[in-house]
Scaffold this motif. Sequence first.
Motif, PDB file in Angstrom:
ATOM      1  N   LYS A 171      -9.787   9.423   0.733  1.00 41.75           N
ATOM      2  CA  LYS A 171     -10.606  10.408   1.103  1.00 41.75           C
ATOM      3  C   LYS A 171     -11.841   9.863   0.205  1.00 41.75           C
ATOM      4  O   LYS A 171     -12.674  10.790   0.045  1.00 41.75           O
TER       5      LYS A 171
ATOM      6  N   LYS B 234     -14.745  15.942  20.460  1.00 41.61           N
ATOM      7  CA  LYS B 234     -13.252  16.436  20.429  1.00 41.61           C
ATOM      8  C   LYS B 234     -12.327  16.193  21.462  1.00 41.61           C
ATOM      9  O   LYS B 234     -11.343  16.059  21.739  1.00 41.61           O
TER      10      LYS B 234
ATOM     11  N   HIS C   9      -8.780   7.225   6.833  1.00 39.44           N
ATOM     12  CA  HIS C   9      -7.560   6.743   6.192  1.00 39.44           C
ATOM     13  C   HIS C   9      -6.592   8.038   5.878  1.00 39.44           C
ATOM     14  O   HIS C   9      -7.294   9.148   5.423  1.00 39.44           O
ATOM     15  N   ARG C  10      -5.603   8.168   6.114  1.00 39.00           N
ATOM     16  CA  ARG C  10      -4.560   9.179   5.792  1.00 39.00           C
ATOM     17  C   ARG C  10      -4.573   9.642   4.246  1.00 39.00           C
ATOM     18  O   ARG C  10      -4.486  10.838   4.118  1.00 39.00           O
TER      19      ARG C  10
ATOM     20  N   LEU D  16     -13.335   5.499  15.954  1.00 38.01           N
ATOM     21  CA  LEU D  16     -14.032   4.597  15.619  1.00 38.01           C
ATOM     22  C   LEU D  16     -13.065   3.697  14.510  1.00 38.01           C
ATOM     23  O   LEU D  16     -12.459   3.918  13.591  1.00 38.01           O
TER      24      LEU D  16
ATOM     25  N   ALA E 105      -3.177   2.396  15.162  1.00 36.01           N
ATOM     26  CA  ALA E 105      -3.397   3.433  14.343  1.00 36.01           C
ATOM     27  C   ALA E 105      -3.418   2.626  12.705  1.00 36.01           C
ATOM     28  O   ALA E 105      -3.912   3.325  11.713  1.00 36.01           O
TER      29      ALA E 105
ATOM     30  N   ASN F 114     -12.216   1.274   6.273  1.00 37.03           N
ATOM     31  CA  ASN F 114     -10.811   0.961   5.456  1.00 37.03           C
ATOM     32  C   ASN F 114     -10.649  -0.538   5.580  1.00 37.03           C
ATOM     33  O   ASN F 114     -11.565  -1.262   6.031  1.00 37.03           O
TER      34      ASN F 114
ATOM     35  N   ARG G 294     -10.230  -1.693  -1.054  1.00 39.60           N
ATOM     36  CA  ARG G 294      -9.948  -2.926  -0.495  1.00 39.60           C
ATOM     37  C   ARG G 294     -11.232  -3.409   0.430  1.00 39.60           C
ATOM     38  O   ARG G 294     -11.629  -4.531   0.295  1.00 39.60           O
TER      39      ARG G 294
ATOM     40  N   ARG H  15       1.689  -8.181   4.181  1.00 40.36           N
ATOM     41  CA  ARG H  15       2.488  -7.281   4.040  1.00 40.36           C
ATOM     42  C   ARG H  15       4.057  -7.349   3.900  1.00 40.36           C
ATOM     43  O   ARG H  15       4.913  -6.390   3.225  1.00 40.36           O
TER      44      ARG H  15
ATOM     45  N   GLY I 147     -11.257   1.044  12.187  1.00 47.33           N
ATOM     46  CA  GLY I 147     -11.777   0.608  10.967  1.00 47.33           C
ATOM     47  C   GLY I 147     -12.372   1.710   9.914  1.00 47.33           C
ATOM     48  O   GLY I 147     -12.797   1.608   8.852  1.00 47.33           O
ATOM     49  N   PHE I 148     -12.285   3.094  10.415  1.00 46.24           N
ATOM     50  CA  PHE I 148     -12.635   4.280   9.714  1.00 46.24           C
ATOM     51  C   PHE I 148     -11.975   5.177   9.640  1.00 46.24           C
ATOM     52  O   PHE I 148     -10.953   5.508  10.366  1.00 46.24           O
TER      53      PHE I 148
ATOM     54  N   HIS J  95       0.825  -1.222   0.125  1.00 46.31           N
ATOM     55  CA  HIS J  95      -0.097  -0.112   0.044  1.00 46.31           C
ATOM     56  C   HIS J  95       0.787   1.304  -0.206  1.00 46.31           C
ATOM     57  O   HIS J  95       0.591   2.201   0.803  1.00 46.31           O
TER      58      HIS J  95
HETATM   59  C1  SDX Z   1      -4.307   0.967   7.817  1.00 44.20           C
HETATM   60  O1  SDX Z   1      -1.317   4.302   5.086  1.00 44.20           O
HETATM   61  C2  SDX Z   1      -1.731   3.278   4.796  1.00 44.20           C
HETATM   62  O2  SDX Z   1      -1.776   3.121   3.625  1.00 44.20           O
HETATM   63  C3  SDX Z   1      -2.602   2.439   5.919  1.00 44.20           C
HETATM   64  C4  SDX Z   1      -3.177   1.091   5.520  1.00 44.20           C
HETATM   65  C5  SDX Z   1      -2.097   0.048   4.727  1.00 44.20           C
HETATM   66  O3  SDX Z   1      -2.691  -0.630   3.946  1.00 44.20           O
HETATM   67  O4  SDX Z   1      -1.070   0.208   5.001  1.00 44.20           O
HETATM   68  O5  SDX Z   1      -4.071   1.497   4.628  1.00 44.20           O
HETATM   69  C6  SDX Z   1      -3.776   0.118   6.743  1.00 44.20           C
HETATM   70  O6  SDX Z   1      -3.528   1.434   8.551  1.00 44.20           O
HETATM   71  C7  SDX Z   1      -5.848   1.415   7.805  1.00 44.20           C
HETATM   72  C8  SDX Z   1      -6.074   2.447   8.704  1.00 44.20           C
HETATM   73  C9  SDX Z   1      -6.228   1.494  10.145  1.00 44.20           C
HETATM   74  N1  SDX Z   1      -6.551   2.374  11.309  1.00 44.20           N
HETATM   75  C10 SDX Z   1      -7.809   2.660  11.723  1.00 44.20           C
HETATM   76  O7  SDX Z   1      -8.874   2.272  11.435  1.00 44.20           O
HETATM   77  C11 SDX Z   1      -7.747   3.245  13.118  1.00 44.20           C
HETATM   78  C12 SDX Z   1      -8.959   4.472  12.949  1.00 44.20           C
HETATM   79  N2  SDX Z   1      -8.593   5.456  12.117  1.00 44.20           N
HETATM   80  C13 SDX Z   1      -8.038   6.600  12.522  1.00 44.20           C
HETATM   81  O8  SDX Z   1      -6.941   6.291  13.748  1.00 44.20           O
HETATM   82  C14 SDX Z   1      -7.530   7.450  11.480  1.00 44.20           C
HETATM   83  O9  SDX Z   1      -8.408   7.629  10.598  1.00 44.20           O
HETATM   84  C15 SDX Z   1      -6.158   7.270  10.532  1.00 44.20           C
HETATM   85  C16 SDX Z   1      -5.013   6.965  11.794  1.00 44.20           C
HETATM   86  C17 SDX Z   1      -6.481   5.958   9.882  1.00 44.20           C
HETATM   87  C18 SDX Z   1      -6.003   8.476   9.810  1.00 44.20           C
HETATM   88  O10 SDX Z   1      -5.649   9.510  10.669  1.00 44.20           O
HETATM   89  P1  SDX Z   1      -5.566  10.948  10.361  1.00 44.20           P
HETATM   90  O11 SDX Z   1      -4.842  11.041   9.019  1.00 44.20           O
HETATM   91  O12 SDX Z   1      -5.107  11.691  11.585  1.00 44.20           O
HETATM   92  O13 SDX Z   1      -6.965  11.337  10.046  1.00 44.20           O
HETATM   93  P2  SDX Z   1      -7.193  12.638   9.482  1.00 44.20           P
HETATM   94  O14 SDX Z   1      -6.382  13.771   9.874  1.00 44.20           O
HETATM   95  O15 SDX Z   1      -7.671  12.365   7.993  1.00 44.20           O
HETATM   96  O16 SDX Z   1      -8.467  13.227  10.180  1.00 44.20           O
HETATM   97  C19 SDX Z   1      -9.296  14.200   9.870  1.00 44.20           C
HETATM   98  C20 SDX Z   1     -10.438  14.246  10.859  1.00 44.20           C
HETATM   99  C21 SDX Z   1     -10.023  14.609  12.324  1.00 44.20           C
HETATM  100  O17 SDX Z   1     -10.985  15.260  12.976  1.00 44.20           O
HETATM  101  P3  SDX Z   1     -10.874  16.797  12.955  1.00 44.20           P
HETATM  102  O18 SDX Z   1      -9.668  17.220  13.534  1.00 44.20           O
HETATM  103  O19 SDX Z   1     -10.826  17.398  11.456  1.00 44.20           O
HETATM  104  O20 SDX Z   1     -12.248  17.485  13.537  1.00 44.20           O
HETATM  105  O21 SDX Z   1     -11.128  13.005  11.043  1.00 44.20           O
HETATM  106  C22 SDX Z   1     -11.092  12.577  12.450  1.00 44.20           C
HETATM  107  C23 SDX Z   1      -9.853  12.973  13.170  1.00 44.20           C
HETATM  108  O22 SDX Z   1     -10.234  13.457  14.340  1.00 44.20           O
HETATM  109  N3  SDX Z   1     -10.886  11.003  12.334  1.00 44.20           N
HETATM  110  C24 SDX Z   1     -11.778  10.227  12.949  1.00 44.20           C
HETATM  111  C25 SDX Z   1     -11.355   9.041  12.616  1.00 44.20           C
HETATM  112  N4  SDX Z   1     -10.250   8.861  11.739  1.00 44.20           N
HETATM  113  C26 SDX Z   1     -10.223  10.492  11.772  1.00 44.20           C
HETATM  114  N5  SDX Z   1     -12.706  10.445  14.055  1.00 44.20           N
HETATM  115  C27 SDX Z   1     -13.516   9.278  14.517  1.00 44.20           C
HETATM  116  N6  SDX Z   1     -13.147   7.996  14.079  1.00 44.20           N
HETATM  117  C28 SDX Z   1     -11.984   7.988  13.278  1.00 44.20           C
HETATM  118  N7  SDX Z   1     -11.796   6.512  13.014  1.00 44.20           N
END
Ligand code: SDX
Length: 394
Positions: free
Chosen positions: A274, A259, A270-271, A265, A228, A326, A279, A353, A267-268, A194
């Motif tokens: 959008k 906040k 992704h960096r 949450l 994460a 995700n 997948r 991976r 599983g929701f 990825h």
């Molecule tokens: C993987 O990089 C990759 O490619 C990873 C991966 C791979 O194949 O290698 O795809 C695999 O790691 C998938 C991600 C798995 N992780 C999770 O499901 C953990 C939950 N998700 C989050 O922790 C989070 O979404 C991340 C870590 C995945 C992304 O974090 P970011 O980049 O900090 O999220 P963002 O900056 O885009 O968030 C924007 C906003 C923020 O709020 P505001 O400051 O704008 O008010 O969305 C919020 C965040 O607080 N937010 C969430 C959220 N994820 C982001 N709010 C609630 N629940 C969530 N899951």
Amino acid sequence: QAGVFTYDPGFVSTASCHSSITYIDGNEGILRYRGYPIEQLAEKSTFIEVAYLLLYGELPAAEELNGFRDIITHHTMVNEALLRFFEGYHYDAHPMAMMVGVVGSLAGFYHDSLDIYDSHHRDICAHRLIAKIPTIAAACHKHNIGEPVMYPRNDLSYSANFMHMLKGTPCEDYEVDPLAERALDLLFILHADHEQNASTSTVRLAGSSGANPFACVAAGITSLWGPAHGGANEAVLKMLEEIGHVGNIDKYIARAKDKDDPYRLMGFGHRVYKNYDPRARIIRSVCHQVLDKLADSNNPLFEMALKLEEIAANDEYFLERKLYPNVDFYSGIIYRALGIPDNMFTVMFAIARTVGWVAHWTEMVSDPHFRIGRPRQIYDGAPQRDYVPMADRG
Ligand code: SDX
């Protein structure tokens, strides 16, 4: 050049590099391995063929694929001395903790003669890691449950061999259901690579100093373990069980939006994506098939996952932030339906991976001009100041 970490001060995030392995368009929800859409590979390919594609850049001819599969098959056993590392772990050590240590110890078996600038040596590293990781992974689980390690069998496919080592015992062989074997092979394809995710960037940065590739992959396993990142699949099941009932979903959605509450949450989001993670869409449909055939199709966890997804898909907070399910959102449900223990879910991610990690490591060290990665920082600490003798300190 491939593998050269360049830092553009205007690009606040992390260092970036060139690579020809995987392409992602986060806004369009596009994922391609060496130019091939993930949807086509998921439908038509196998994990071993995808491993060859990611490593060498082209789909193999029949003879190349058979030769590659034979090499991997005939290197699945590990040195008996390596199995003794497990004796040092408490019986209930997390499998990812054991993976970090035992995979890292492979560096002790392949080190002095290793020349990473020799393509044959690089192939040896890649093949042995892809071949041995499932054997080590299954041995972690056997250590947890006090059963003897099961040796690999050369007559089984990559996925079936893993299930045999995970679930079989010396007293009774394990016949893997063909649907389970196909589902596992598909999950391995979807998790194989990825682009520059945290764990792959870790492997590249560690490898950029010329470090032992087995130790670099151990560093990647460490990064993947985080909730994460790859640890999210195990965290999703914990979250669904904590929610417990569809009626409680709103309470947890509220927490995720608060906040002042660090709760997210699992599983929701992704960096990069959008848009919907392609997948997740593929895994969601496999979930239905596996649960219909192999488990209780009214699996309360799956029903809750569908309901949670539906509620989030209509909630302003998630829509505004483009937070979609995700790759980790559904995979844990399938792993559980296949009888894989929850604490092995991230290990499953690491097995798949490893192919991406070794493909990126190979791409980087194959470039004769590759240099050590050196991400820079934005310094926001104290300005210059003079030393304060103890007597004058507050
Ligand atoms: C993987 O990089 C990759 O490619 C990873 C991966 C791979 O194949 O290698 O795809 C695999 O790691 C998938 C991600 C798995 N992780 C999770 O499901 C953990 C939950 N998700 C989050 O922790 C989070 O979404 C991340 C870590 C995945 C992304 O974090 P970011 O980049 O900090 O999220 P963002 O900056 O885009 O968030 C924007 C906003 C923020 O709020 P505001 O400051 O704008 O008010 O969305 C919020 C965040 O607080 N937010 C969430 C959220 N994820 C982001 N709010 C609630 N629940 C969530 N899951």
